[in-house]
Design an enzyme around this catalytic site. Structure first.
Site, PDB file in Angstrom:
ATOM      1  CE  LYS A 282      -3.997  -1.817   2.527  1.00 38.71           C
ATOM      2  NZ  LYS A 282      -4.990  -1.632   1.449  1.00 38.71           N
ATOM      3  NE  ARG A 356     -10.756  -9.928  -2.729  1.00 42.79           N
ATOM      4  CZ  ARG A 356     -11.111  -9.050  -3.665  1.00 42.79           C
ATOM      5  NH1 ARG A 356     -11.451  -9.474  -4.872  1.00 42.79           N
ATOM      6  NH2 ARG A 356     -11.155  -7.762  -3.410  1.00 42.79           N
TER       7      ARG A 356
HETATM    8  N1  BES Z   1      -8.352  -3.790   3.979  1.00 47.39           N
HETATM    9  C1  BES Z   1      -8.360  -3.374   2.634  1.00 47.39           C
HETATM   10  C2  BES Z   1      -9.612  -2.591   2.260  1.00 47.39           C
HETATM   11  C3  BES Z   1      -9.683  -1.195   2.794  1.00 47.39           C
HETATM   12  C4  BES Z   1      -8.930  -0.189   2.244  1.00 47.39           C
HETATM   13  C5  BES Z   1     -10.548  -0.901   3.815  1.00 47.39           C
HETATM   14  C6  BES Z   1      -9.034   1.096   2.736  1.00 47.39           C
HETATM   15  C7  BES Z   1     -10.670   0.376   4.304  1.00 47.39           C
HETATM   16  C8  BES Z   1      -9.898   1.383   3.759  1.00 47.39           C
HETATM   17  C9  BES Z   1      -8.306  -4.597   1.721  1.00 47.39           C
HETATM   18  O1  BES Z   1      -7.531  -5.642   2.175  1.00 47.39           O
HETATM   19  C10 BES Z   1      -7.716  -4.135   0.436  1.00 47.39           C
HETATM   20  O2  BES Z   1      -6.592  -3.739   0.438  1.00 47.39           O
HETATM   21  N2  BES Z   1      -8.502  -4.200  -0.618  1.00 47.39           N
HETATM   22  C11 BES Z   1      -8.070  -3.775  -1.892  1.00 47.39           C
HETATM   23  C12 BES Z   1      -8.598  -4.775  -2.877  1.00 47.39           C
HETATM   24  C13 BES Z   1      -8.086  -4.578  -4.260  1.00 47.39           C
HETATM   25  C14 BES Z   1      -6.599  -4.856  -4.324  1.00 47.39           C
HETATM   26  C15 BES Z   1      -8.847  -5.496  -5.169  1.00 47.39           C
HETATM   27  C16 BES Z   1      -8.634  -2.391  -2.153  1.00 47.39           C
HETATM   28  O3  BES Z   1      -9.773  -2.123  -1.781  1.00 47.39           O
HETATM   29  O4  BES Z   1      -7.910  -1.565  -2.708  1.00 47.39           O
HETATM   30 MN    MN Z   2      -5.503  -5.430   1.653  1.00 51.11          MN
END
Ligand code: BES
Ligand code: MN
Ligand code: ZN
Length: 507
Positions: A282, A356
Site C-alpha cells: 500500500k 477474501r
Molecule cells: N483492507 C483493505 C480494504 C480497505 C482499504 C478498507 C481502505 C478500508 C480502507 C483490503 O484488504 C484491500 O486492500 N482491498 C483492496 C482490494 C483490491 C486490491 C482489489 C482495495 O480495496 O484496494
Molecule cells: Mn488489503
C-alpha cells in the site's frame, strides 16, 4: 454510569439537573411549558430575549430557576418539532450528555425520551439514549501517560416517561442498551489498540477470557498455523506467511438455545491485525489506519459480548479469522496459485486483496458447524467506500429473506446498511488464465466482485456478507473505531430471540 426510568412530573423532581427540550423557533416542549408555568414565565422571558432559538444541539444551562426544586435546568434545542428524526434525536442526546458531563452535573432527570421521534417508540428512544450516552463518553486513553480525569463526571441519568405503563419497556430498553453499549465499547477498544499489541495472539487471549467469564455455555478454541496446515487452509495461511506473528483463528461457541443441537448462527470476522498490502504494498499515507483491518473480528467479539450479557436463547459461533499481511522473503507473491480448503484454486493477482483469501477458507471451515446462517463481517474493499461512503455498510447475500432481515435490523438499530446486487454478471470478472479464479475483480463494482468471490465458498448455507470498510472507523480529527456494526447485528439477534411485543423495537 447508572441509568433508570421513572414517570413523574417536573415540579416534584429534586435532582441536580432537569433536561428539557426547546423546539425551533423558541417553542416549548410540554415539559418546558410546565417548567415555565411553575417558574411564572421565567423561561419564556429568556426565550423572548433571544437566549435560545431551539436549533438542534443548542444549549442553555439555568441555575436556581424560581419555584423549581432542582438546582439546574438544561434547555436543549431539538430543531423543528415535526422534523425530529433518529439522527437529530441522537445529536440532541449526544449534546446533552456532553454538556452535563462538562458542567459538573453528576445526575440528571431527562425528559427528552418523552418527545415524539418519527416512527420510534419509547423502547427505541430509551435504548438509543443509553447507547448514545455511552458512546459520547467513550475515550481510549489506556496508552496515554496523562489521562483526563473529570472532577465531577455525570454518574446517573433518569429518563422520565410520560406514563407508568411504559416503565417495563423502558427498563428492558436500558438492559438491552447497556448490553449493546458494552459490546460496542469492547469492539472499539480492540480496534483502537495498536497493531504491535493487538496481534492474533492478543485477540485469541481476549476470546479465551470471554469464554472463561461465561464458562457454563461458552467455549473458545484456537487454531494455529499447524492446525490450519493439516486441514488445508492454504489461502488463509498464505496471507500470514510474511508475518512473524502466528496466524490464529479463534472460535467462540455459545450455546444459549434450550436445544443445544439447534443449528447455530455463525459470525465470521476478518481479523487482519495489520494490512500493509504485502508485496503489492500500500502507499504509506494513512497506512497506520490499516490496524483497523481487524474490525470485522472486533465486531464479532463485540456481538458475542452482547449475546452473552443478554443470555440470548440462540446458539452462536463467532469466528475471529486473524493474521497479519506483511512484506518478507516468505510473503505471498502476485502470481502464486493457492489451493483453498474447498479444493478450488485461486491465482493471486494482488496480495492486497488478502481479506477474501482469509475469509474463503474460514467460510469453508464453518460448514462443519452445520450453520443455519453464516454472516461475515469485513473491512474488505476500498471500493465499498467509493460506492456507499461512510454512512452505509455494504450488504450482500445469497438469500433474499436473510438480506431483508439484516436490512431491517440495520434500520431499527440506526446502524444502517445498503443492499448491493450479487448477480452472476459480476462473476466473469474473476476469471483466471491458470486457476479456477483470481482474487482480483478489477475496478468496476469492486465491492461486489469481492462479494462474488466469497459467494463461491458459501454455497452450502444461507450467507450474508457485510463490507464495513467505510463504516468501521473514522479518519482524521475524530479518528477512532466506531463499533459498527455491533448494534445492527445485536438487533438481528434480538429479533431472532422471542420477547413479548411490548419490548419490541417495532411497536
Ligand atoms: N483492507 C483493505 C480494504 C480497505 C482499504 C478498507 C481502505 C478500508 C480502507 C483490503 O484488504 C484491500 O486492500 N482491498 C483492496 C482490494 C483490491 C486490491 C482489489 C482495495 O480495496 O484496494
Ligand atoms: Mn488489503
Ligand atoms: Zn485488508
Amino acid at each position: 454510569m447508572d441509568f433508570s426510568v421513572k414517570s413523574g412530573s417536573p415540579e416534584k423532581q429534586r435532582s441536580a439537573c432537569l433536561v428539557a427540550g426547546i423546539f425551533e423557533p423558541r417553542r416549548f416542549s410540554s415539559i418546558a411549558e410546565q417548567l415555565d408555568q411553575i417558574s411564572e414565565g421565567y423561561i419564556s422571558a429568556l426565550l423572548r430575549r433571544g437566549e435560545l432559538e431551539g436549533k438542534v444541539g443548542q444549549t442553555l444551562l439555568l441555575h436556581h430557576v424560581p419555584n423549581v426544586l432542582s438546582e439546574r435546568i438544561l434547555l436543549i434545542g431539538c430543531g423543528k418539532e415535526r422534523e425530529l428524526d433518529e439522527r437529530k434525536y441522537k445529536q440532541v442526546i449526544y449534546q446533552t450528555i456532553n454538556t452535563l458531563n462538562n458542567t459538573g452535573s453528576m445526575e440528571a432527570v431527562c425528559f427528552l425520551t418523552e418527545l415524539h421521534v418519527k416512527r420510534r417508540n419509547t423502547y427505541w428512544k430509551v435504548r438509543l439514549a443509553v447507547e448514545t450516552a455511552k458512546d459520547s463518553l467513550y475515550t481510549f486513553d489506556e496508552l496515554k501517560s496523562n489521562k483526563k480525569v473529570r472532577r465531577r463526571p455525570l454518574r446517573k441519568i433518569v429518563f422520565n416517561l410520560s406514563t407508568r405503563r411504559e416503565l417495563t419497556s423502558g427498563e428492558r430498553a436500558i438492559q438491552h442498551g447497556l448490553a449493546i453499549a458494552t459490546g460496542i465499547k469492547a469492539a472499539k477498544d480492540l480496534a483502537n489498540m495498536p497493531p504491535n499489541i493487538c496481534n492474533s495472539a492478543y485477540l485469541a487471549s481476549q476470546a479465551r477470557l470471554l469464554a472463561n467469564s461465561y464458562s457454563q455455555n461458552t467455549t473458545t478454541m484456537v487454531l494455529g498455523e499447524k492446525d490450519m496446515k493439516e486441514l488445508g487452509m492454504n489461502a488463509y495461511l498464505a496471507v500470514g506467511e510474511g508475518s512473524t506473528n502466528e496466524s490464529l483463528m479463534s472460535v467462540i461457541t455459545y450455546k444459549g438455545n434450550p436445544d443445544p443441537e439447534a443449528q447455530p448462527i455463525v459470525l465470521v470476522g476478518k481479523g487482519l491485525t495489520f494490512d500493509s498490502g504485502g508485496i503489492s504494498l500500500k502507499s504509506s499515507d494513512n497506512m497506520n489506519e490499516m490496524k483497523y483491518d481487524m474490525c470485522g473480528a472486533a465486531t464479532v467479539y463485540g456481538v458475542m459480548c452482547v449475546a452473552l450479557a443478554l443470555n440470548l436463547p440462540l446458539n452462536i459461533v463467532g469466528v475471529l479469522a486473524c493474521c497479519e499481511n506483511m512484506v518478507d522473503g516468505r510473503s505471498l507473491r502476485p502470481g502464486d496459485i493457492l489451493t483453498t480448503l474447498s479444493g478450488q484454486t485461486v491465482e493471486v493477482l494482488n496480495t492486497d486483496a488478502e481479506g477474501r483469501l482469509v475469509l474463503c477458507d474460514t467460510l469453508t471451515y464453518v460448514e462443519r458447524f452445520n450453520p443455519e446462517i453464516v454472516i461475515d463481517i469485513a473491512t474488505l474493499t476500498g471500493a465499498c467506500i467509493i460506492a456507499l461512503g461512510h454512512h452505509f455498510t455494504g450488504l450482500m447475500s445469497n438469500h433474499n429473506q436473510l438480506s431483508h432481515e439484516l436490512s431491517s435490523a440495520a434500520e431499527q438499530a440506526g446502524d444502517r446498511a445498503w443492499h448491493l446486487p450479487l448477480v452472476d454478471e459480476f462473476q466473469e470478472q474473476l476469471e483466471s488464465h491458470f486457476a479456477d479464479m483470481t482474487n482480483l475483480g478489477g475496478r468496476p463494482g469492486g465491492a461486489i466482485t469481492a462479494g462474488c468471490f466469497l459467494s463461491r465458498f458459501a454455497r452450502q448455507y444461507n450467507w450474508a456478507h457485510l463490507d464495513i470498510a467505510g463504516t468501521a472507523w473514522n479518519s482524521g480529527k475524530t479518528q477512532g473505531a466506531t463499533g459498527r456494526p455491533v448494534a445492527m447485528l445485536s438487533q438481528f439477534l434480538l429479533n431472532r430471540s422471542v420477547f413479548s411485543s411490548d419490548e419490541s423495537i417495532n411497536k
